[in-house]
Write a protein that holds these residues in place. Structure first.
Motif, mmCIF file in Angstrom:
data_model
loop_
_atom_site.group_PDB
_atom_site.id
_atom_site.type_symbol
_atom_site.label_atom_id
_atom_site.label_comp_id
_atom_site.label_asym_id
_atom_site.label_seq_id
_atom_site.Cartn_x
_atom_site.Cartn_y
_atom_site.Cartn_z
ATOM 1 N N LEU A 106 0.830 -1.199 0.000
ATOM 2 C CA LEU A 106 0.000 0.000 0.000
ATOM 3 C C LEU A 106 0.876 1.266 0.000
ATOM 4 C CD1 LEU A 106 -2.747 1.378 0.172
ATOM 5 C CD2 LEU A 106 -2.626 1.140 2.679
ATOM 6 N N ALA A 107 1.943 1.243 0.816
ATOM 7 C CA ALA A 107 2.852 2.398 0.867
ATOM 8 C C ALA A 107 3.521 2.619 -0.487
ATOM 9 C CB ALA A 107 3.902 2.177 1.953
ATOM 10 N N SER A 108 3.913 1.514 -1.142
ATOM 11 C CA SER A 108 4.538 1.625 -2.461
ATOM 12 C C SER A 108 3.566 2.250 -3.461
ATOM 13 C CB SER A 108 4.983 0.246 -2.957
ATOM 14 O OG SER A 108 5.978 -0.289 -2.111
ATOM 15 N N ALA A 109 2.301 1.819 -3.395
ATOM 16 C CA ALA A 109 1.296 2.373 -4.314
ATOM 17 C C ALA A 109 1.094 3.866 -4.065
ATOM 18 C CB ALA A 109 -0.020 1.616 -4.151
ATOM 19 N N LEU A 110 1.071 4.264 -2.776
ATOM 20 C CA LEU A 110 0.891 5.673 -2.448
ATOM 21 C C LEU A 110 2.108 6.501 -2.887
ATOM 22 C CD1 LEU A 110 -0.739 5.393 1.104
ATOM 23 C CD2 LEU A 110 -1.852 6.021 -1.057
ATOM 24 N N ILE A 111 3.294 5.950 -2.682
ATOM 25 C CA ILE A 111 4.515 6.648 -3.108
ATOM 26 C C ILE A 111 4.516 6.826 -4.630
ATOM 27 C CG2 ILE A 111 7.022 6.426 -3.334
ATOM 28 C CD1 ILE A 111 7.002 5.076 -0.564
ATOM 29 N N GLN A 112 4.137 5.749 -5.332
ATOM 30 C CA GLN A 112 4.094 5.824 -6.796
ATOM 31 C C GLN A 112 3.105 6.888 -7.255
ATOM 32 O OE1 GLN A 112 2.941 2.191 -8.710
ATOM 33 N NE2 GLN A 112 3.023 3.059 -10.769
ATOM 34 N N ALA A 113 1.901 6.906 -6.660
ATOM 35 C CA ALA A 113 0.880 7.886 -7.054
ATOM 36 C C ALA A 113 1.324 9.304 -6.726
ATOM 37 C CB ALA A 113 -0.446 7.568 -6.359
ATOM 38 N N GLY A 114 1.905 9.491 -5.528
ATOM 39 C CA GLY A 114 2.355 10.827 -5.134
ATOM 40 C C GLY A 114 3.482 11.334 -6.011
ATOM 41 N N ALA A 115 4.454 10.440 -6.274
ATOM 42 C CA ALA A 115 5.573 10.840 -7.134
ATOM 43 C C ALA A 115 5.089 11.178 -8.536
ATOM 44 C CB ALA A 115 6.611 9.715 -7.183
ATOM 45 N N ARG A 116 4.091 10.410 -8.998
ATOM 46 C CA ARG A 116 3.552 10.664 -10.338
ATOM 47 C C ARG A 116 2.886 12.037 -10.411
ATOM 48 N NH1 ARG A 116 4.761 9.560 -15.285
ATOM 49 N NH2 ARG A 116 2.997 9.696 -16.704
ATOM 50 N N GLN A 117 2.138 12.365 -9.386
ATOM 51 C CA GLN A 117 1.455 13.658 -9.367
ATOM 52 C C GLN A 117 2.462 14.808 -9.343
ATOM 53 O OE1 GLN A 117 -0.800 14.608 -5.826
ATOM 54 N NE2 GLN A 117 -2.319 15.741 -7.012
ATOM 55 N N VAL A 118 3.470 14.689 -8.483
ATOM 56 C CA VAL A 118 4.491 15.740 -8.404
ATOM 57 C C VAL A 118 5.224 15.878 -9.736
ATOM 58 C CG1 VAL A 118 6.659 16.427 -7.298
ATOM 59 C CG2 VAL A 118 4.793 15.488 -5.917
ATOM 60 N N PHE A 119 5.533 14.734 -10.351
ATOM 61 C CA PHE A 119 6.240 14.777 -11.630
ATOM 62 C C PHE A 119 5.413 15.485 -12.695
ATOM 63 C CE2 PHE A 119 6.871 13.063 -15.861
ATOM 64 C CZ PHE A 119 8.220 13.286 -16.056
ATOM 65 N N LEU A 120 4.139 15.117 -12.801
ATOM 66 C CA LEU A 120 3.292 15.714 -13.839
ATOM 67 C C LEU A 120 3.162 17.220 -13.646
ATOM 68 C CD1 LEU A 120 0.467 13.025 -14.150
ATOM 69 C CD2 LEU A 120 2.303 13.498 -15.777
ATOM 70 N N MET A 121 3.018 17.666 -12.418
ATOM 71 C CA MET A 121 2.872 19.091 -12.158
ATOM 72 C C MET A 121 4.145 19.847 -12.496
ATOM 73 S SD MET A 121 0.685 19.011 -8.604
ATOM 74 C CE MET A 121 0.762 20.795 -8.428
ATOM 75 N N ARG A 122 5.273 19.333 -12.016
ATOM 76 C CA ARG A 122 6.540 20.040 -12.230
ATOM 77 C C ARG A 122 7.020 19.942 -13.672
ATOM 78 N NH1 ARG A 122 9.415 21.820 -7.880
ATOM 79 N NH2 ARG A 122 8.572 21.331 -5.812
ATOM 80 N N SER A 123 6.873 18.770 -14.280
ATOM 81 C CA SER A 123 7.321 18.622 -15.671
ATOM 82 C C SER A 123 6.447 19.452 -16.602
ATOM 83 C CB SER A 123 7.283 17.148 -16.086
ATOM 84 O OG SER A 123 5.951 16.651 -16.087
ATOM 85 N N GLY A 124 5.124 19.526 -16.308
ATOM 86 C CA GLY A 124 4.252 20.355 -17.125
ATOM 87 C C GLY A 124 4.631 21.823 -17.061
ATOM 88 N N ARG A 125 4.934 22.291 -15.851
ATOM 89 C CA ARG A 125 5.337 23.690 -15.686
ATOM 90 C C ARG A 125 6.668 23.950 -16.386
ATOM 91 N NH1 ARG A 125 5.704 23.788 -10.486
ATOM 92 N NH2 ARG A 125 3.485 24.139 -10.162
ATOM 93 N N LEU A 126 7.603 23.008 -16.246
ATOM 94 C CA LEU A 126 8.908 23.171 -16.886
ATOM 95 C C LEU A 126 8.771 23.186 -18.405
ATOM 96 C CD1 LEU A 126 12.008 23.242 -16.868
ATOM 97 C CD2 LEU A 126 11.980 20.735 -16.744
ATOM 98 N N GLY A 127 7.979 22.253 -18.950
ATOM 99 C CA GLY A 127 7.801 22.190 -20.401
ATOM 100 C C GLY A 127 7.212 23.465 -20.965
ATOM 101 N N GLN A 128 6.192 24.004 -20.305
ATOM 102 C CA GLN A 128 5.563 25.225 -20.805
ATOM 103 C C GLN A 128 6.493 26.431 -20.673
ATOM 104 O OE1 GLN A 128 2.727 25.347 -22.567
ATOM 105 N NE2 GLN A 128 2.945 23.108 -22.363
#
Length: 618
Positions: A106-128
């Motif tokens: 469960l912790a691994s799943a939460l870490i994966q989801a959280g890391a994914r969300q942070v990545f999408l937000m930061r990478s989207g901002r960086l790309g734009q």
């Protein structure tokens, strides 16, 4: 009087058929030397775009690594849950081990989801942010490039650079980086874990590698050709569409719709064929990868089941193996998709870097001069110029225009009148000799210094989207409304502007289509008057005015031209007669020079033109 010399422009026929030239240009770009140069330029451009964000990129890599580590841990944890957590329950020793493993999953799943969300937000901002800077850079560079560049680089290609090319780079930044890093981590991590879980099953799974390598190599080779062809084809579609719409009046006037449709259907069909070919290679590659994966899973299931039956492999290990194999083959498809995106982005980067490496023919001086107050004394010393090598327009012109003098240029088509105006405005540099303003070579003046001293008004009288006031203020961005109104009154434009629906706040619409040609010209005059340059160039600037409008601005012209140097090019001698001095040009040479009154009495070329003009009025 004939029309002035213009930079050679393509005919309607040439413009509508020009896509063939672009196709040939695309083929030229594939030459080895050019390809190497463009790839080096595109890599340099990519490095320049990413360099300011190195820390953010490394942070994103760490986030992706964390995300994928959490994802890769799940099958291994399933193996531990089956082999280590279930036996104690069956033996009546409790479920503590299984519960612990479930919590970790469960912790691994939460870490994966959280890391994914942070990545999408930061990478989207960086790309734009990167794309914002790239668009600004390309737009600013296009503006700085000389008119000679824009004469040959069509508007359709300009639009393609700022739209479709930037869009594919956006796609690569949005999905490509994540897909590539995830795929590589999954491939490497899964291969290591497979061999760690069971060396024999791992080696059996890796037997599929040669087939996968051959499929990937084939796809890479074929898609490189196909996707470049697709990028070239879409440019042809954009170019033809944009230029057909820009020249829609000529198209409709000369009934060119059938021919334009024929050309568009042809380039559109080429684009369709290129896309179909890309679908074909994907239709072969994707199912082949999936087929190899399924065969491998079947082989592992059969051999692993036999091993498990004989007790050589645990059920947990076999389960983890099958889960990892599913993860192992999916990234190969992701890599192929990334490669497609990467190829398109590479082609776009090559084109954008090619534009950004274009140097203005009219370059800023390395050590600019520091001019004093502008007086407007112009000198052309042995000036030579050619639009085409070997065809001189000005073979060696000497001309001295004292400050404050109004000089009219007349002559036949190709005499060099407009060329002189463009050289004095420094839209072009002479191929030989010097053009001086107040004793300073124009090459030594900065763009800002030159544009505040020299203003050119042409018959094009281009108006930008906005209000009438905005277009007049173009001559002086800091001008107040009072200054704008005063300029319009001096020119004689105030009366018609006041009658517009919203007066000075009336929107002029696309290219000023809401105004008549004469009204647009008056707005352009007001703009020039507001700029208050030391040197004013009027290139056929009254050609769009009817006789009443022309008479209206004669007095205004005298006001504009007073106490400043002016060069007037006009086929209407009513405008020329306001000049202090007239020179008659023929093939780049001065054949007559004097005041209008004196030249009328000499019986030369100007006298003949004046007589013909008077007869036309009668």
């Amino acid at each position: 009087m004939t029309t002035t010399q213009q930079t050679p422009q393509p005919t309607v026929e040439q413009q509508n058929d020009s896509w063939r030239g672009y196709a040939e240009e695309g083929n030229d770009e594939l030459s080895r030397a050019t390809t190497v140069r463009l790839k080096e330029q595109s890599r340099k451009l990519l490095g320049e775009l990413l360099r300011p964000y190195k820390k953010m990129i490394w942070l994103l890599i760490v986030i992706v690594v964390v995300e994928n580590a959490a994802r890769l841990s799940v099958p291994y944890l399933v193996h531990l849950g089956i082999d280590k957590g279930i036996p104690p329950i069956l033996a009546g020793e409790g479920s503590k081990t299984l519960v612990t493993i479930v919590v970790v999953v469960l912790a691994s799943a939460l870490i994966q989801a959280g890391a994914r969300q942070v990545f999408l937000m930061r990478s989207g901002r960086l790309g734009q942010t990167i794309l914002l800077g790239l668009r600004r850079r390309v737009f600013d560079h296009f503006q700085r490039l000389s008119p000679s560049f824009h004469d040959k680089y069509t508007s359709g290609r300009v639009i393609s650079r700022l739209t479709s090319d930037v869009d594919v780079i956006d796609e690569m930044l949005e999905t490509g980086f994540d897909g590539l890093v995830t795929a590589l981590l999954t491939l490497v991590g899964t291969a290591v874990l497979l061999l760690t879980l069971d060396i024999r099953l791992g080696l059996l799974a890796l037997l599929s590698f040669p087939v996968l390598f051959l499929l990937t190599a084939w796809f890479r080779r074929r898609s490189a050709v196909v996707y470049r062809r697709t990028r070239e084809a879409v440019v042809l579609v954009i170019v033809h569409f944009v230029e057909s719409m820009q020249g829609i009046r000529a198209v409709q006037a000369f009934r060119r719709e059938p021919r334009n449709e024929e050309i568009f259907h042809e380039v559109n069909d080429k684009y369709r064929e290129a896309n179909l070919e890309s679908f074909r290679i994907n239709a072969i590659f994707m199912p082949s990868i999936k087929g190899v994966g399924n065969i491998t899973i079947v082989a592992i299931l059969a051999y692993g089941g036999w091993q498990a039956y004989h007790g050589h492999v645990t059920v947990g290990v076999l389960t983890a193996f099958l889960l990892y194999l599913r993860q192992f083959f999916e990234p190969l498809q992701d890599i192929s998709q990334f490669y497609n995106t990467f190829l398109s982005a590479s082609a776009a980067l090559e084109k954008l870097s090619g534009v950004l490496n274009e140097k203005p023919d009219v370059a800023e001086p390395v050590e600019p001069a520091r001019p004093g107050n502008a007086r407007g004394h112009l000198e052309l010393r042995n000036v030579q110029f050619s639009y085409v090598d070997g065809v001189p327009i000005l073979p060696g012109l000497d001309l001295d225009v004292p400050a404050g003098q109004t000089l009219a240029l007349v002559g036949t088509t190709g005499a060099g009148k407009t060329t002189i105006a463009k050289l004095v405005s420094r839209f072009y540099d002479p191929t030989g000799g010097h053009v001086l303003l107040d004793g300073i070579d124009l090459r030594n003046l900065t763009e800002d210094d030159l544009r505040t001293r020299v203003v050119m008004v042409t018959q094009e009288n281009f108006l930008f989207t906005g209000t009438v006031a905005d277009n007049i203020r173009f001559g002086k961005p800091t001008a107040t409304m009072e200054e704008i109104v005063e300029a319009a009154k001096v020119i004689g434009a105030h009366e018609f502007i006041s009658k517009l629906p919203n007066g000075y706040e009336t929107a002029v619409e696309k290219r000023g289509n809401r105004l008549s040609a004469g009204q647009r010209q008056l707005v352009a005059f007001a703009r020039a008057f507001l700029a208050d340059p030391a040197v004013l160039i009027l290139d056929e600037a009254t050609s769009s005015l009817d006789i009443p409008s022309e008479r209206l601005i004669q007095r205004a012209l005298r006001t504009i031209l007073a106490e400043r140097t002016a060069i007037v090019i006009a086929h209407r001698l009513s405008t020329v007669e306001t000049a202090d001095r007239v020179i008659v040009l023929e093939h780049g040479h001065i054949i007559e020079d004097g005041s209008p009154a004196d030249l009328i009495t000499t019986g030369g070329n100007y006298a003949g033109l004046h007589q013909a003009w008077e007869e036309s009025l009668a």
